[in-house]
Scaffold this motif. Structure first.
Motif, short mmCIF file in Angstrom:
data_model
loop_
_atom_site.label_atom_id
_atom_site.label_comp_id
_atom_site.label_asym_id
_atom_site.label_seq_id
_atom_site.Cartn_x
_atom_site.Cartn_y
_atom_site.Cartn_z
N LEU A 104 -9.93 -5.64 5.87
CA LEU A 104 -8.77 -5.04 5.24
C LEU A 104 -7.94 -4.42 6.35
O LEU A 104 -8.36 -3.48 6.99
N GLY A 108 -1.19 -4.40 2.89
CA GLY A 108 -2.58 -4.64 3.20
C GLY A 108 -2.93 -6.10 3.04
O GLY A 108 -2.55 -6.73 2.05
N LEU A 147 0.84 -1.19 0.00
CA LEU A 147 0.00 0.00 0.00
C LEU A 147 0.88 1.25 0.00
O LEU A 147 2.06 1.20 0.33
N ALA A 192 -5.17 2.17 1.69
CA ALA A 192 -6.11 1.12 2.06
C ALA A 192 -7.53 1.50 1.67
O ALA A 192 -8.30 0.67 1.17
#
Length: 248
Positions: A233, A239, A166, A216
Motif C-alpha cells: 500500500l 493510494g 485517500l 492509508a
C-alpha cells in the motif's frame, strides 16, 4: 435511487455530449490525464510484472466501476482477458466505442458492484481491479458488499488491485460539502426533497454521502478486517494497493 447514481449518470451523459473520453476531462482541462495515459496507468505498468500471474492470455481480469474503460482497454491491449462493468449505461456505451477504436477486446456490461455480492458467481479471476471507484462507495454496508463480491470472484492466489483517493491532513472542505472525520465520509449538500437513499440532515441542511477518503492506515485496517492480506500500500493523496485473499 442509490446515493451514488445521479452524480455518475449526469457525469457520463455530459462526457458523451461534450465529446470527452474519460471522467477527468470534466474537471481538469490541463491534459495531465488522458484516455490512454490515465491516472493509475503508471502503477499498473509497475505492478503487473511483479505479480505471480499466468501468461496474459490465460489471465482473467474483472474491473468494476470501469467508467469509459481506459484501464480495461490498457489491460486488454496487453493481452489479458478483460471483463469490465459499470452501473451507468452511458459509460458502457462510450467504453465499447473506445475499445473498438483501439482494436482491443473487452467484455463490457452494465452492472453495479454493490449488488454483485448477492448474485450468483459465474466466473473467477486472477485480478479484480478498482481504478478510483472505491472512494465513491461510501457506506459501511456498501463497502462490505463490494469486498464480499470481490472475495467471491477472486481465484485462490489472485490479486485485488486498487487505486483510490485517500484523506490528506489539512485538506480544506469545498463549499457545499461536510466532512465527518470520524468516518472519512464527505457529504454533499442537496436540495430539500431530494429522493435518494441515505439522505441526512447536517446543520439544518440536507446531504447525501459523496466520497469516502480515509488514511492509508485506515484503509489497510479496513481491508484486513474484510479478510484480505494487504501485500503493498503506497501513497499519500492517492493510494495504490495490492491485496490477496486471507490474512497474514
Amino acid at each position: 435511487m442509490r446515493y451514488y447514481h445521479a452524480e455518475h449518470e449526469s457525469a457520463y451523459r455530459r462526457i458523451g455530449e461534450l465529446g470527452y473520453t474519460q471522467w477527468n476531462d470534466l474537471f481538469d482541462q490541463s491534459g495531465a490525464w488522458t484516455y490512454d495515459y490515465f491516472q493509475n496507468r503508471a502503477f499498473l505498468e509497475w505492478v503487473l510484472p511483479r505479480l505471480d500471474l499466468p501468461p496474459a492470455d490465460a489471465t482473467r481480469v474483472l474491473e468494476y466501476g470501469c467508467g469509459t474503460g481506459p484501464a480495461a482497454c490498457f489491460m486488454a491491449g496487453r493481452g489479458f482477458q478483460v471483463e469490465a462493468i459499470d452501473l451507468i449505461p452511458e459509460a458502457i456505451t462510450l467504453a465499447r466505442r473506445m475499445a473498438e477504436e483501439r482494436g482491443v477486446r473487452v467484455a463490457f456490461r452494465v452492472a453495479d458492484i454493490c449488488a454483485l455480492a448477492s448474485d450468483q458467481v459465474s466466473g473467477r479471476y486472477e485480478i479484480v481491479l478498482d481504478s478510483y471507484c472505491l472512494q465513491s462507495i461510501v457506506t459501511d454496508e456498501d463497502r462490505g458488499a463490494v469486498f464480499a463480491a470481490v472475495q467471491a470472484r477472486l481465484k485462490p492466489g489472485g490479486y485485488y488491485v486498487i487505486s483510490t483517493a485517500l484523506r490528506t491532513p489539512g485538506r480544506n472542505n469545498e463549499p457545499g460539502f461536510y466532512y465527518d472525520a470520524s468516518t472519512g465520509i464527505y457529504y454533499r449538500e442537496v436540495p430539500a426533497g431530494t429522493v435518494a437513499d441515505h439522505v441526512v440532515e447536517i446543520d439544518g441542511r440536507w446531504h447525501i454521502p459523496h466520497r469516502r477518503h480515509i488514511s492509508a492506515d485506515a484503509l489497510r485496517d479496513e481491508l484486513v478486517a474484510a479478510g484480505f492480506q494487504v501485500m503493498s500500500l503506497e501513497g499519500s493523496e492517492t493510494g495504490d494497493v495490492v491485496c490477496c485473499l486471507g490474512t497474514p
